[in-house]
Design a protein around this motif. Structure first.
Motif, mmCIF file in Angstrom:
data_model
loop_
_atom_site.group_PDB
_atom_site.id
_atom_site.type_symbol
_atom_site.label_atom_id
_atom_site.label_comp_id
_atom_site.label_asym_id
_atom_site.label_seq_id
_atom_site.Cartn_x
_atom_site.Cartn_y
_atom_site.Cartn_z
ATOM 1 N N VAL A 174 36.004 -24.659 -32.817
ATOM 2 C CA VAL A 174 36.970 -23.830 -32.104
ATOM 3 C C VAL A 174 36.235 -23.182 -30.935
ATOM 4 O O VAL A 174 35.274 -22.425 -31.137
ATOM 5 C CB VAL A 174 37.576 -22.757 -33.011
ATOM 6 C CG1 VAL A 174 38.458 -21.799 -32.194
ATOM 7 C CG2 VAL A 174 38.385 -23.389 -34.137
ATOM 8 N N ASP A 188 43.880 -16.794 -31.164
ATOM 9 C CA ASP A 188 44.866 -16.411 -32.171
ATOM 10 C C ASP A 188 44.200 -16.414 -33.546
ATOM 11 O O ASP A 188 43.904 -17.482 -34.085
ATOM 12 C CB ASP A 188 46.030 -17.398 -32.141
ATOM 13 C CG ASP A 188 47.110 -17.052 -33.158
ATOM 14 O OD1 ASP A 188 46.983 -16.011 -33.831
ATOM 15 O OD2 ASP A 188 48.071 -17.837 -33.285
ATOM 16 N N ASP A 190 45.421 -15.805 -36.470
ATOM 17 C CA ASP A 190 46.250 -16.392 -37.517
ATOM 18 C C ASP A 190 46.145 -17.915 -37.548
ATOM 19 O O ASP A 190 46.418 -18.534 -38.586
ATOM 20 C CB ASP A 190 47.713 -15.988 -37.318
ATOM 21 C CG ASP A 190 47.925 -14.489 -37.514
ATOM 22 O OD1 ASP A 190 47.148 -13.896 -38.313
ATOM 23 O OD2 ASP A 190 48.831 -13.925 -36.884
ATOM 24 N N ALA A 191 45.765 -18.514 -36.433
ATOM 25 C CA ALA A 191 45.665 -19.971 -36.387
ATOM 26 C C ALA A 191 44.371 -20.474 -37.030
ATOM 27 O O ALA A 191 44.232 -21.673 -37.292
ATOM 28 C CB ALA A 191 45.735 -20.443 -34.933
ATOM 29 N N ILE A 192 43.439 -19.558 -37.290
ATOM 30 C CA ILE A 192 42.145 -19.972 -37.843
ATOM 31 C C ILE A 192 42.225 -20.207 -39.346
ATOM 32 O O ILE A 192 41.599 -21.126 -39.880
ATOM 33 C CB ILE A 192 41.067 -18.911 -37.532
ATOM 34 C CG1 ILE A 192 40.896 -18.786 -36.013
ATOM 35 C CG2 ILE A 192 39.731 -19.269 -38.184
ATOM 36 C CD1 ILE A 192 39.953 -17.672 -35.603
ATOM 37 N N HIS A 193 43.023 -19.402 -40.056
ATOM 38 C CA HIS A 193 43.041 -19.479 -41.525
ATOM 39 C C HIS A 193 43.424 -20.850 -42.068
ATOM 40 O O HIS A 193 42.743 -21.344 -42.995
ATOM 41 C CB HIS A 193 43.954 -18.381 -42.087
ATOM 42 C CG HIS A 193 43.402 -17.008 -41.938
ATOM 43 N ND1 HIS A 193 42.360 -16.520 -42.710
ATOM 44 C CD2 HIS A 193 43.726 -16.001 -41.086
ATOM 45 C CE1 HIS A 193 42.075 -15.289 -42.353
ATOM 46 N NE2 HIS A 193 42.892 -14.942 -41.357
ATOM 47 N N LEU A 268 42.326 -22.693 -29.554
ATOM 48 C CA LEU A 268 43.280 -21.829 -30.272
ATOM 49 C C LEU A 268 43.578 -20.557 -29.483
ATOM 50 O O LEU A 268 43.915 -19.521 -30.058
ATOM 51 C CB LEU A 268 42.710 -21.459 -31.639
ATOM 52 C CG LEU A 268 42.459 -22.615 -32.614
ATOM 53 C CD1 LEU A 268 41.980 -22.075 -33.959
ATOM 54 C CD2 LEU A 268 43.694 -23.460 -32.792
ATOM 55 N N GLU A 270 45.498 -17.779 -27.550
ATOM 56 C CA GLU A 270 46.859 -17.275 -27.661
ATOM 57 C C GLU A 270 47.586 -17.520 -26.349
ATOM 58 O O GLU A 270 47.036 -17.365 -25.263
ATOM 59 C CB GLU A 270 46.863 -15.783 -27.976
ATOM 60 C CG GLU A 270 46.373 -15.476 -29.385
ATOM 61 C CD GLU A 270 46.513 -14.015 -29.720
ATOM 62 O OE1 GLU A 270 47.112 -13.714 -30.761
ATOM 63 O OE2 GLU A 270 46.014 -13.168 -28.943
#
Length: 271
Positions: A174, A188, A190-193, A268, A270
């Motif tokens: 990333v 973002d 939240d996109a990593i999880h 990723l 935002e």
């Protein structure tokens, strides 16, 4: 003159004690010429000054050394050529020993899964990036234990046979912008999880990347020496999620390409 000095001998320094001594004397002459005494040579290579005198007389007759005066010797072109030939032979022998002989008796460390006795044949597998050993010849890759071990202890193994069957890991990268371009706030969290759940390890390279995993409430497994660590983890079958600031990106991708490790780079940021 000692009997072993008389006459010519085409044997290499590994086959002839006489030529091994001639080799050492020529090296001393070449290193210290022109002013080098017979006693200095004798002290350096561990023979008598009289023996050095006999060998030098032989080397002069063979055209490998010129005598310029008392205690003054110089190696000739023929002597240099002979040294090079013998050195090449020695280099080849050392390479054979290091690669074909010593390489066969290398000792690796594995984690015992069962009780193992010294001298016992074990089967090797790679699990979670760790080499593991089970007593008995029951798989495709085997070795011989050189220490004893209980389950979950380290055990030394050698005399490897067969092929250790496991897949190389892959790396997902990333890219995190530098702080001048938004840094961690541009990614973002939240996109990593969902991506993290698909990988065995998480690594970060760069302060922006560390700040990004902190925003996502993720504790990284690897923070330092990430170029070598990520490659090694993937080589041992681990899948790695690497968050790298863009100014660190190329050093990591270069290392992965050199190690033939598959990777992909994700954006990723935002929107």
């Amino acid at each position: 003159m000692p009997k072993d000095v008389v006459g010519t001998d085409d044997s290499g320094v590994l086959q002839s004690k006489r030529n091994a001594t001639r080799y050492q004397i020529l090296v001393q002459v070449a290193e210290h010429q022109p002013a080098v005494s017979q006693q200095e040579i004798a002290d350096a290579i561990g023979i008598t000054a009289q023996a050095v005198s006999d060998y030098l007389r032989d080397l002069i007759e063979q055209g490998y050394v010129n005598k310029q005066g008392r205690g003054r010797y110089e190696i000739t072109k023929e002597g240099v050529d002979w040294l090079i030939t013998q050195t090449d032979e020695l280099r080849g022998f050392v390479q054979h020993v290091s690669e074909d002989v010593i390489g066969q008796v290398d000792i690796e460390t594995a984690l015992a899964r069962t009780e193992i006795s010294e001298g016992e044949t074990v089967t090797l597998t790679m699990q979670d990036g760790v080499l593991r050993a089970v007593a008995g010849d029951i798989g495709g890759a085997t070795a011989v234990a050189v220490t004893e071990a209980d389950p979950e202890q380290d055990v030394g193994v050698t005399n490897f046979e067969g092929v250790l069957d496991y897949d190389l890991g892959t790396v997902t990268i990333v890219a995190v912008p530098t702080v001048q371009n938004g840094g961690s706030m541009a990614v973002d969290p939240d996109a990593i999880h969902p991506i993290e759940d698909e990988h065995d390890l998480v690594a970060v390279a760069g302060t922006e990347a560390l700040a990004t995993v902190h925003r996502a409430s993720i504790d990284p497994d690897i923070r330092f020496g990430t170029e070598a660590a990520v490659e090694e983890a993937a080589t041992k079958g681990q899948s790695v999620l690497l968050l790298a600031s863009t100014d660190e990106l190329s050093t990591h991708t270069d290392q992965l390409r050199e190690g033939n490790i598959g990777y992909e780079v994700m954006d990723l940021r935002e929107e």
